[in-house]
Structures are given as C-alpha cells and as structure tokens.
Design a protein around this motif. Structure first.
Motif, short mmCIF file in Angstrom:
data_model
loop_
_atom_site.label_atom_id
_atom_site.label_comp_id
_atom_site.label_asym_id
_atom_site.label_seq_id
_atom_site.Cartn_x
_atom_site.Cartn_y
_atom_site.Cartn_z
N GLY A 54 37.63 42.20 54.27
CA GLY A 54 38.47 41.05 53.63
C GLY A 54 37.48 39.82 53.87
O GLY A 54 36.51 39.68 54.53
N THR A 55 37.91 38.83 52.83
CA THR A 55 37.08 37.65 52.61
C THR A 55 37.97 36.63 52.39
O THR A 55 39.07 36.75 51.66
CB THR A 55 36.00 37.76 51.75
OG1 THR A 55 35.24 36.50 51.78
CG2 THR A 55 36.27 38.08 50.45
N GLY A 56 37.65 35.24 52.76
CA GLY A 56 38.35 34.06 52.57
C GLY A 56 37.54 33.02 51.98
O GLY A 56 36.36 32.78 52.69
N LEU A 57 37.74 32.19 51.09
CA LEU A 57 37.08 31.13 50.43
C LEU A 57 37.96 29.85 50.57
O LEU A 57 39.12 29.80 50.16
CB LEU A 57 36.68 31.41 49.15
CG LEU A 57 35.81 32.67 48.80
CD1 LEU A 57 35.47 32.83 47.24
CD2 LEU A 57 34.28 32.39 49.38
N THR A 58 37.34 28.63 50.83
CA THR A 58 37.81 27.39 50.60
C THR A 58 37.65 27.00 49.01
O THR A 58 36.71 27.39 48.37
CB THR A 58 37.15 26.45 51.44
OG1 THR A 58 35.83 26.03 51.17
CG2 THR A 58 37.40 26.82 53.02
#
Length: 272
Positions: free
Chosen positions: A69-73
């Motif tokens: 998983g990955t998360g970006l602003t």
C-alpha cells in the motif's frame, strides 16, 4: 426456506471473515532541512509526501516497491524551511494487520511541469525508513527521524475500518435485523442478539415459553408449531391413533384403552 437462508448467511459471513480492512495513518508534524530551504530556495517550491508500507524483513530501501500500500498527500506550499501536513496520510490495507511493518516516508519536489515526479530520484528531497511494531488502536505514536541534512517529526497509528474489529482487523460485524440475522455489535465486534432471537448469528427465533424443544419448533418468535404426531399449545401432547375413542397415548398413534374399554379403537366395553 429458513434453512436455505441460514446457509446463505453462513456463506456470506465466512466470505467476510477471510478479509481484513483497516487504514494506516501518518501525520507529518514537521519536515525541516538543516541547511538551506526545503526546495533549495526555489520560489515556486511545492512538496508532497509519499508513505509506503511493506510487510518485509529485508533491508529497507526506497527501491522497494510499495507492496502493501501507498499513500500520497496533495502538493503543499513550503514556509521557510519547514513543512507539515494538516491531515493524516492514509494507507488502506486489505490483508490482516501483521503488527510489524516497514514504513517508508518520502518528501518529493512536486515540479508542476512533471506529471510523474517520483520517476526521477533527483526530485526526492527527503527519505526516511523504519520498522515499527504497532497494534490496532486509536492512540497515536510519536517518532523523530534524522537524515543527513533534514529532520522529520511525525506520528502514526493503525485503525480498523467501520464494521471491522480485532487485533488484525479481520473480524467483521455489521448490525442487522433481517432474515439473515437479528443483532447489534459491541465495541469488540461481538454479536449481541436482539430480544427474542438466539444462536451464533442470532437467526434462530426464541419459541413460546414452555414449547417442547423435542416435539415443537417455531419460525418466528413466540410461536410453537408441532411436529407430526404431537399437539397442544406447547406441543407436549401426543396424537392418538385415528378413531381412538376411549384411549390414551404416550407416543403418537397409540391407543391405550382406559379401564372398561377394549378393542383396536377402545370402542368396545370390556368386563375386565
């Protein structure tokens, strides 16, 4: 029909239990460069953060893919040489939370003219990697990481999605009141049956008080329906042999004659 619905419900629950659902959240409180500004004095500087999760025991590196998983602003405007996020960076996961995970936090120059800034490692202005052991809960953990020329202060936690519970977010419970179940869920995800229902999935009605469990059943709360051969409001009376006139029974279809009567149907007077 009721048995068919119960079977369908059990299959539905089984399908839910093999899944897991939650989110890893991380807040950047400050990202500060020790020398010069975040974007090396660029007036049009815009920065974003990327967070990666990896269930791995290998050496942590930004070259590792974000396998879990990955998360970006969005892009953030810098203020002097420090930047922070107002909302948590979220990384959803659909596997059981294993507790130990590699967390990679990256700060990137957004470069408005480039649609894929992470393809060029020169755009990376900060990289931090750590392994954490984190249990499910609402409490935030604090951490500080120092780079060669930068400092990152952040906090993180992992929480289950709505309707998911347990140490690994794999226990599913959603309140319902329909043919598949009649229950609410408590804070740990356990099912609490509504009044007049029972069973593991609260799909079994509670019959009329006193209804014989051996000879009666119900399809709705408060009923008492008799199996063949039994009768009475609580299904505790046997049905005698058809035509039995002066006889009784202890089991269905018997005709045990009362004193003074005889014959197959106890319809003949007897001097015995």
């Amino acid at each position: 029909m009721a048995q068919f619905l119960s079977t369908c419900f059990l299959l539905l629950i089984s399908a839910q239990l093999v899944k897991s659902s939650g989110v890893f959240e991380l807040k950047v409180h400050s990202f500060t460069t020790i020398s010069s500004s975040v974007c090396k004095q660029s007036r049009d500087c815009q920065v974003f953060f990327r967070v990666c999760l990896n269930y791995t025991q290998d050496v942590i590196s930004y070259r590792l893919a974000c396998s879990n998983g990955t998360g970006l602003t969005g892009t953030l405007n810098t203020e002097q040489n420090s930047i922070s996020t107002s909302a948590p960076i979220t990384v959803p996961f659909n596997l059981k939370w294993l507790g130990t995970v590699a967390v990679i936090i990256e700060a990137w120059n957004a470069e408005p003219s480039n649609d894929h800034p992470t393809e060029n490692l020169n755009n990376m202005i900060g990289h931090f990697a750590t392994k954490i052991n984190l249990t499910i809960g609402q409490k935030w953990s604090q951490d500080v990481h120092l780079g060669e020329q930068s400092e990152l202060r952040f906090s993180y936690r992992v929480v289950c999605d709505k309707f998911y519970y347990g140490d690994d977010c794999s226990d599913f419970c959603r309140s319902r009141d329909d043919p598949f179940g009649h229950f609410t869920c408590n804070d740990t995800g356990s099912r609490i049956c509504l009044p007049e229902w029972k069973g593991e999935y609260c799909a079994e009605p509670i019959c009329l008080s006193g209804c014989s469990e051996e000879h009666g059943f119900c399809e709705a709360p408060g009923q008492c329906k008799c199996f063949t051969g039994w009768q009475g409001s609580r299904c505790d009376e046997c049905v005698p042999y058809p035509g039995c006139l002066h006889g009784t029974c202890k089991l269905p279809w018997q005709c045990s004659c009362k004193k003074g009567w005889g014959g197959l149907l106890c319809n003949k007077e007897s001097n015995v």
